[in-house]
Design a protein around this motif. Structure first.
Motif, PDB file in Angstrom:
ATOM      1  N   ASP A  54       0.830  -1.200   0.000  1.00 60.27           N
ATOM      2  CA  ASP A  54       0.000   0.000   0.000  1.00 60.27           C
ATOM      3  C   ASP A  54       0.867   1.254   0.000  1.00 60.27           C
ATOM      4  O   ASP A  54       1.874   1.329   0.706  1.00 60.27           O
TER       5      ASP A  54
ATOM      6  N   ARG B 118      -1.720   7.814  -2.256  1.00 58.20           N
ATOM      7  CA  ARG B 118      -1.838   8.347  -3.624  1.00 58.20           C
ATOM      8  C   ARG B 118      -0.799   9.436  -3.889  1.00 58.20           C
ATOM      9  O   ARG B 118      -0.168   9.472  -4.937  1.00 58.20           O
TER      10      ARG B 118
ATOM     11  N   ASP C 293      -0.504   2.350 -14.011  1.00 61.68           N
ATOM     12  CA  ASP C 293      -1.937   2.464 -13.695  1.00 61.68           C
ATOM     13  C   ASP C 293      -2.702   3.272 -14.734  1.00 61.68           C
ATOM     14  O   ASP C 293      -3.905   3.178 -14.827  1.00 61.68           O
TER      15      ASP C 293
ATOM     16  N   ARG D 167      -6.442   2.603 -13.008  1.00 62.86           N
ATOM     17  CA  ARG D 167      -6.339   1.542 -12.004  1.00 62.86           C
ATOM     18  C   ARG D 167      -5.845   2.146 -10.698  1.00 62.86           C
ATOM     19  O   ARG D 167      -5.300   3.227 -10.663  1.00 62.86           O
ATOM     20  N   ASP D 168      -5.984   1.399  -9.656  1.00 60.12           N
ATOM     21  CA  ASP D 168      -5.486   1.831  -8.350  1.00 60.12           C
ATOM     22  C   ASP D 168      -4.207   1.095  -7.976  1.00 60.12           C
ATOM     23  O   ASP D 168      -3.891   0.940  -6.805  1.00 60.12           O
ATOM     24  N   PHE D 169      -3.471   0.592  -8.963  1.00 59.97           N
ATOM     25  CA  PHE D 169      -2.231  -0.140  -8.698  1.00 59.97           C
ATOM     26  C   PHE D 169      -1.315  -0.076  -9.916  1.00 59.97           C
ATOM     27  O   PHE D 169      -1.763   0.185 -11.024  1.00 59.97           O
ATOM     28  N   ARG D 170      -0.030  -0.304  -9.658  1.00 57.47           N
ATOM     29  CA  ARG D 170       0.977  -0.440 -10.705  1.00 57.47           C
ATOM     30  C   ARG D 170       1.711  -1.752 -10.443  1.00 57.47           C
ATOM     31  O   ARG D 170       1.991  -2.094  -9.302  1.00 57.47           O
TER      32      ARG D 170
ATOM     33  N   CYS E  67      -0.047  -0.392  -4.548  1.00 55.57           N
ATOM     34  CA  CYS E  67      -1.488  -0.154  -4.571  1.00 55.57           C
ATOM     35  C   CYS E  67      -1.808   1.155  -3.862  1.00 55.57           C
ATOM     36  O   CYS E  67      -1.319   1.406  -2.756  1.00 55.57           O
ATOM     37  N   LEU E  68      -2.657   1.965  -4.480  1.00 53.13           N
ATOM     38  CA  LEU E  68      -3.072   3.213  -3.859  1.00 53.13           C
ATOM     39  C   LEU E  68      -3.986   2.939  -2.690  1.00 53.13           C
ATOM     40  O   LEU E  68      -4.909   2.134  -2.786  1.00 53.13           O
ATOM     41  N   LYS E  69      -3.696   3.587  -1.579  1.00 54.51           N
ATOM     42  CA  LYS E  69      -4.577   3.396  -0.419  1.00 54.51           C
ATOM     43  C   LYS E  69      -5.300   4.678  -0.121  1.00 54.51           C
ATOM     44  O   LYS E  69      -4.986   5.731  -0.573  1.00 54.51           O
TER      45      LYS E  69
END
Length: 122
Positions: free
Chosen positions: A76, A79, A100, A104-107, A120-122
């Motif tokens: 995590d 952003r 992303d 998306r909320d991840f790379r 992952c963006l938290k």
């Protein structure tokens, strides 16, 4: 009662991969059980371990299933910190394989031994 112990990654150079994750997470490398095992210790008893595979190691192929990933790690990241986190992991030897693209909320990255992991963006 069953609790999760340690997550272990196979790799050809366990010391180098342990150092990659220790630097990425700000954890510390600890002694392993033997010459083929090394651990990285984090807060609250969290541990990642790395086991050397001396011959025949085949890194996962992502995406695709010719050599399946079987598992991946998600980390995590706030952003506001995602670009800085990406610079850090790439600077340590990771390879970006899926950006992303703002949708998306991840790379997705591959660590130096080829294991996929996500920021992952938290």
């Amino acid at each position: 009662m069953i609790t999760l112990g340690v997550t272990v990654l196979d790799c050809p150079d366990h010391a180098a991969l342990a150092e990659f994750y220790a630097q990425m997470l700000g954890w510390r490398v600890t002694d392993g059980e033997d010459d083929d095992w090394i651990e990285v210790a984090g807060p609250n008893g969290r541990t990642l371990a790395f086991q050397r595979v001396e011959s025949g190691y085949r890194p996962p192929q992502w995406p695709g299933q010719d050599v399946p990933q079987q598992l991946h790690l998600d980390f995590d990241v706030a952003r506001a910190d995602i670009d800085e986190a990406e610079r850090k992991v790439v600077g340590l030897g990771a390879k970006l394989v899926q950006h992303d693209e703002g949708v998306r909320d991840f790379r997705v990255y591959l660590d130096p031994a080829g294991h996929p992991f996500c920021l992952c963006l938290k």
